[in-house]
Scaffold this motif. Structure first.
Motif, PDB file in Angstrom:
ATOM      1  N   PRO A 132      52.480  -3.739   5.080  1.00  0.00           N
ATOM      2  CA  PRO A 132      51.479  -4.747   5.273  1.00  0.00           C
ATOM      3  C   PRO A 132      49.987  -4.348   6.270  1.00  0.00           C
ATOM      4  N   GLN A 133      50.544  -3.818   7.265  1.00  0.00           N
ATOM      5  CA  GLN A 133      49.055  -3.299   8.131  1.00  0.00           C
ATOM      6  C   GLN A 133      48.772  -2.129   7.256  1.00  0.00           C
ATOM      7  N   PRO A 179      44.667 -12.334   6.292  1.00  0.00           N
ATOM      8  CA  PRO A 179      43.731 -13.291   6.960  1.00  0.00           C
ATOM      9  C   PRO A 179      43.613 -13.010   8.366  1.00  0.00           C
ATOM     10  N   TRP A 180      44.091 -11.886   8.864  1.00  0.00           N
ATOM     11  CA  TRP A 180      44.275 -11.628  10.275  1.00  0.00           C
ATOM     12  C   TRP A 180      43.074 -10.402  10.466  1.00  0.00           C
ATOM     13  N   ILE A 184      39.790 -11.236  12.489  1.00  0.00           N
ATOM     14  CA  ILE A 184      39.787 -11.828  13.993  1.00  0.00           C
ATOM     15  C   ILE A 184      40.215 -10.585  15.104  1.00  0.00           C
ATOM     16  N   ARG A 185      40.229  -9.565  14.248  1.00  0.00           N
ATOM     17  CA  ARG A 185      40.953  -8.086  15.199  1.00  0.00           C
ATOM     18  C   ARG A 185      39.974  -7.831  16.047  1.00  0.00           C
ATOM     19  N   PRO A 214      50.189  -7.454  14.634  1.00  0.00           N
ATOM     20  CA  PRO A 214      48.835  -8.139  14.412  1.00  0.00           C
ATOM     21  C   PRO A 214      48.569  -8.942  13.247  1.00  0.00           C
ATOM     22  N   HIS A 215      49.712  -8.675  12.102  1.00  0.00           N
ATOM     23  CA  HIS A 215      49.434  -9.226  11.012  1.00  0.00           C
ATOM     24  C   HIS A 215      50.003 -10.591  10.590  1.00  0.00           C
ATOM     25  N   PHE A 230      46.564 -15.687  15.366  1.00  0.00           N
ATOM     26  CA  PHE A 230      46.939 -14.211  15.361  1.00  0.00           C
ATOM     27  C   PHE A 230      46.887 -13.678  16.630  1.00  0.00           C
ATOM     28  N   GLY A 255      45.506 -11.054  17.617  1.00  0.00           N
ATOM     29  CA  GLY A 255      44.050 -10.670  18.088  1.00  0.00           C
ATOM     30  C   GLY A 255      43.211 -11.714  18.660  1.00  0.00           C
ATOM     31  N   GLN A 256      43.712 -13.076  18.438  1.00  0.00           N
ATOM     32  CA  GLN A 256      42.879 -13.955  18.930  1.00  0.00           C
ATOM     33  C   GLN A 256      43.195 -14.724  20.345  1.00  0.00           C
TER      34      GLN A 256
END
Lengths: 227, 269
Positions: free
Chosen positions: A145-146, A222-223, A226-227, B119-120, B162, B164-165
């Motif tokens: 996924p990443q 969705p992530w 915000i990284r 992170p995902h 997530f 990252g937040q």
């Protein structure tokens, strides 16, 4: 002064039908080729994993290199004319085109995803390992996924490139958008206008694809923002 | 005593145990390392390490960078492979057999310097994933367990964010909760506060002190000497791949035996 005569195209309902049908054929074939190529590409990626047999990963690598280092038109002719001779079986031009596009896209897809996989920090794999995930689970749940997220922009542009290569499948008689354009131009001799119209249509379709990809991006990753 | 690291509801996959403490102690030491060595190519990172850690013991490992302390604890769940000697963790010897490695990893949690959250996945998903995969828990049970440990590290309200937040300290606390969700008997910490802003170090250390109070077996590589004084039963000093000195914190800090230890403590205290 050049005399623009676009009405030479839309005067004839048949021309418009041909062009729209060409659009549909191009979109259908490239979408189907993209999806099938993606599936085959994922198989190729998995086959190259560290724990897969040497022979299998060697074959996958050889396949990817062969496809990426030959012109698409050669692959197309090979599938459309070479294979039927070998197998004594003839299938439709659309099927040949679809097969060639699938094979072509899968190799590029696999190569891009492989780059994405090597971009995942080893810390991720170690953390997953320390949580007692198996190699397979680490690959499917953590790495893939990443990796797909990281290479998503390249994958979309690779797909757009696939869509544009559909122009070549008119060479084996598939009635795609390029074929339709040539059909019209051969009859009304307004080549300039016809190919301007083709340009606009191709750009419009690619923009449509990009809108879909953007929506898909927000939905699938969705992530990312915000990284 | 183990309310902190044991679930109330257990699936059929786990053997129900009456009293974890007495049984595990009877089963032998948590970690037993005998004349273990490790090389990176020609370079020997660990030289003839001998170490025994009892269940419930809290060990702090310190030493200069490159002394092999991280490598040592990474050998304990086979993130690194040792070449010589044996390592027995929770009664299981670590060999090439992946079954044994998995058996060890199920009972050993690890917290990393760089958090290594996924992170995902959201905070909750980070905590649920391994429970679902490794322990085959139901989604509902895994969520309950995850929420319990997220509450324990005091960030249940961040469950749907997530990584990252979150701030570094929050991320590290999630990482601790994630490791605890598998309900390990032994926790390994690899410099858990070294990547944090000074302000956030304490929130993570507090979490670890809380864990220590529950009787968890902990091996902790850290330079937080205050933490070592407060919770450690034993401090180990490593240099150049060897255990130079080990002692209880009071004697270690006030009366170090070796010149190398004195020099090191002189630098950091």
């Amino acid at each position: 002064m050049f005399d623009f005569r676009f009405y030479e195209i839309w005067r004839e309902p048949e021309y418009i039908d041909r062009l729209l049908h060409g659009c549909l054929v191009s979109i259908e074939l490239s979408t189907a080729g993209g999806i099938l190529g993606m599936i085959l590409g994922l198989v190729l990626v998995s086959a190259q994993g560290k724990s897969s047999p040497k022979l299998l990963s060697g074959f996958a690598q050889g396949y990817i290199e062969t496809v990426r280092n030959t012109p698409f038109i050669v692959q197309l002719f090979f599938v459309a004319f070479g294979l039927p001779q070998l197998l004594h079986y003839r299938w439709s031009f659309e099927a040949s085109a679809l097969l060639a596009m699938t094979l072509n896209f899968s190799a590029y897809f696999a190569e891009v995803v492989r780059a994405g996989i090597s971009s995942i920090p080893t810390g991720q794999i170690e953390a997953a390992g320390s949580l007692c995930l198996t190699k397979r689970q680490i690959f499917l749940d953590i790495v893939l996924p990443q990796a797909l997220c990281n290479v998503y922009p390249s994958l979309t542009s690779q797909f757009v490139f696939l869509f544009l290569t559909t122009g070549l499948i008119s060479e084996i008689g598939v009635e795609d958008l390029t074929w339709a354009g040539r059909f019209v131009a051969d009859r009304n001799f307004r080549d300039f206008e016809v190919f301007i119209v083709l340009t606009v249509l191709y750009v419009a379709i690619v923009f449509g694809y990009k809108a879909i990809f953007n929506a898909l991006n927000r939905y699938a990753f969705p992530w990312r923002s915000i990284r | 005593m183990f309310w902190f690291c044991r679930t109330a509801v257990k699936g059929p996959y786990r053997v129900q145990k009456g009293n974890d403490m007495s049984e595990t102690v009877a089963a032998g030491p948590a970690v037993s390392i005998r004349s273990m060595s490790k090389w990176y190519g020609d370079f020997q990172v660990l030289k003839n390490i001998n170490l025994t850690v009892k269940f419930g013991e809290r060990v702090v490992i310190c030493g200069p960078s490159g002394s092999g302390k991280s490598t040592l604890i990474r050998c304990l769940n086979r993130l690194e492979v040792h070449q010589d000697g044996d390592i027995v963790v929770n009664g299981v010897e670590l060999t090439m057999d992946m079954k044994k490695v998995e058996a060890v990893r199920r009972e050993v949690g690890m917290v990393f310097q760089s958090f290594n959250l996924f992170p995902h996945l959201t905070v909750l998903q980070n905590c649920v994933l391994a429970q679902r995969r490794a322990l085959k828990r139901s989604k509902q049970e895994a969520t309950e367990v995850a929420m319990r440990f997220l509450t324990q590290v005091r960030i249940p309200e961040q469950r749907d964010k997530f990584p990252g937040q979150l701030s570094g300290g929050q991320q590290q606390r999630v990482a601790i909760a994630r490791a605890l969700c598998l309900e390990p008997k032994i926790m390994l910490f690899d410099e858990p506060t070294s990547a944090l802003d000074p302000e956030m170090v304490n929130e993570v250390l507090d979490t670890m002190v809380g864990m220590a109070k529950t009787g968890m077996t902990m091996l902790c590589v850290t330079h937080e000497m205050g933490f070592a004084r407060q919770v450690a039963d034993r401090v180990i000093f490593m240099d150049a791949g060897q255990i130079v000195e080990q002692n209880d914190p009071e004697s270690f800090f006030t009366n170090p035996q070796h010149e190398r230890t004195k020099a090191f403590l002189g630098q950091i205290l």
